[in-house]
Design a protein around this motif. Structure first.
Motif, PDB file in Angstrom:
ATOM      1  N   LEU A  50       0.826  -1.211   0.000  1.00 15.85           N
ATOM      2  CA  LEU A  50       0.000   0.000   0.000  1.00 15.85           C
ATOM      3  C   LEU A  50       0.858   1.258   0.000  1.00 15.85           C
ATOM      4  O   LEU A  50       0.488   2.272  -0.602  1.00 15.85           O
ATOM      5  CB  LEU A  50      -0.933  -0.009   1.209  1.00 15.85           C
ATOM      6  N   LYS A  51       2.002   1.189   0.669  1.00 18.03           N
ATOM      7  CA  LYS A  51       2.919   2.335   0.654  1.00 18.03           C
ATOM      8  C   LYS A  51       3.378   2.631  -0.774  1.00 18.03           C
ATOM      9  O   LYS A  51       3.410   3.805  -1.195  1.00 18.03           O
ATOM     10  CB  LYS A  51       4.124   2.034   1.549  1.00 18.03           C
ATOM     11  N   GLN A  52       3.726   1.582  -1.517  1.00 18.42           N
ATOM     12  CA  GLN A  52       4.158   1.779  -2.895  1.00 18.42           C
ATOM     13  C   GLN A  52       3.033   2.330  -3.765  1.00 18.42           C
ATOM     14  O   GLN A  52       3.254   3.187  -4.624  1.00 18.42           O
ATOM     15  CB  GLN A  52       4.670   0.455  -3.473  1.00 18.42           C
ATOM     16  N   LEU A  53       1.806   1.852  -3.526  1.00 15.14           N
ATOM     17  CA  LEU A  53       0.671   2.380  -4.281  1.00 15.14           C
ATOM     18  C   LEU A  53       0.419   3.840  -3.933  1.00 15.14           C
ATOM     19  O   LEU A  53       0.108   4.657  -4.816  1.00 15.14           O
ATOM     20  CB  LEU A  53      -0.580   1.548  -3.995  1.00 15.14           C
ATOM     21  N   GLY A  54       0.541   4.175  -2.647  1.00  9.25           N
ATOM     22  CA  GLY A  54       0.368   5.566  -2.248  1.00  9.25           C
ATOM     23  C   GLY A  54       1.393   6.477  -2.895  1.00  9.25           C
ATOM     24  O   GLY A  54       1.070   7.578  -3.360  1.00  9.25           O
ATOM     25  N   LEU A  55       2.633   6.021  -2.949  1.00 10.98           N
ATOM     26  CA  LEU A  55       3.682   6.810  -3.603  1.00 10.98           C
ATOM     27  C   LEU A  55       3.432   6.924  -5.101  1.00 10.98           C
ATOM     28  O   LEU A  55       3.722   7.963  -5.709  1.00 10.98           O
ATOM     29  CB  LEU A  55       5.050   6.174  -3.339  1.00 10.98           C
TER      30      LEU A  55
END
Length: 343
Positions: A50-55
């Protein structure tokens, strides 16, 4: 050395059984701890996804000046690419994205899929929750027009994503439009559609409640559970990415009537996290009658106690399933101006 002294060096059957019993007790004590450690690792990996998607949303915004849209009108029946397709260049899938064409192709795979070599073969581990017990792939028929382009079989598998964009609050601050069994359209979240109801994209300036207070992407990584007519708990896969070429299709497209139907990959808050619905035709719009819409499928997680969300500022937060529902609604609405309660 006597025979009696040799016999004393061995274990009796009772002693052996006692040792086995002790080992069994120790394993029983350690197993829950091992399972908890494994789940903690899976939850951490899910948080990283999810962190990668948020970025990727932020990088997309830096490039295009807005967040990716969920769907848009199309001059034909061919449906457009999803928001996940649009952020592929910002999540280590630039090579695959560069091979896609957006001309004269149907991202739902229903008419002609000129991208079949990508859509039928690409698998992204970063959009799959490691705790998810549900299938990772969706199977559908391949039309003859796509087979004529070289697709090797009459059926194909497409990946289903476990992370869904937040389209807003069902009772949100901006206008909503009811379209019968196709569901209600909401435009107050991070992900909006461009259609006959809305022509404006969403950007940071529209998130007036603050990006750290606004949900962007959440989990649908477990079965939706509901009570049947006998009061027994049943389960079904109601992820918003089900059907129509899995994660590649954004739904919508076609005529104005069709554009208001079958959004994919997004969901509006209409029920709490991990909610147990009162029946298959329940008030949350995800029962048997609503299986094609899924605009309001609850966010459901395989992680105990709540679900992971990427916030609009790019951070990741575990939100408890016991959160006050009004607070959850306010977090889904980017500009309602309400003060958040406890969460």
């Amino acid at each position: 050395m006597t025979n009696s002294s040799l016999r004393q060096r061995g274990f009796t059957l009772v002693e052996l059984l006692v040792v086995i019993a002790i080992i069994g007790v120790l394993i029983a004590l350690l197993l829950p701890a091992v399972q908890q450690a494994r789940e903690a690792a899976r939850r951490m990996q899910c948080s990283n996804h999810l962190k990668q998607l948020g970025l990727s949303l932020h990088n997309y915004h830096d490039t295009h000046g807005c967040f990716p849209i969920s769907s848009h009108l199309s001059p034909t029946n061919r449906k457009p690419a999803s928001w996940l397709v649009r952020v592929m260049p910002f999540m280590d899938q630039a090579a695959a994205f560069s091979q896609l064409t957006f001309d004269d192709t149907d991202f739902a795979g229903a008419n002609v899929d000129r991208n079949w070599q990508i859509t039928q073969n690409l698998y992204m581990e970063s959009v799959r929750c490691p705790s998810n017990p549900m299938p990772a792939m969706w199977t559908q028929d391949v039309p003859q027009a796509t087979q004529d382009l070289g697709a090797p079989s009459e059926t194909a598998e497409y990946q289903i994503a476990d992370y869904t964009g937040v389209a807003g609050d069902y009772n949100g601050s901006t206008p909503s439009f009811w379209n019968g069994y196709r569901g209600r359209k909401d435009y107050c979240g991070i992900f909006v559609a461009l259609d006959d109801f809305n022509t404006n994209t969403c950007s940071f300036r529209d998130v007036t409640d603050g990006t750290s207070n606004t949900l962007a992407i959440g989990e649908q990584s477990d079965y939706f559970r509901y009570l049947d007519g006998n009061g027994e708990v049943q389960q079904a896969d109601h992820r918003s990415w089900i059907n129509e070429a899995g994660l590649f299709c954004g739904g919508g497209g076609g005529t104005k009537s069709q554009s208001r139907s079958y959004w994919k990959g997004v969901s509006s808050l209409r029920a709490g996290i991990n909610v147990l619905a009162p029946g298959v035709n329940n008030p949350f719009g995800v029962g048997l009658f609503y299986t094609r819409a899924r605009h309001h499928t609850p966010f459901v997680s395989a992680h105990p106690g709540g679900a992971m969300f990427a916030m609009a500022d790019g951070s990741v937060r575990f939100v408890s399933e016991h959160i006050v529902f009004e607070t959850l609604e306010h977090m889904a609405d980017r500009s309602d101006g309400e003060v958040l309660g406890e969460f």
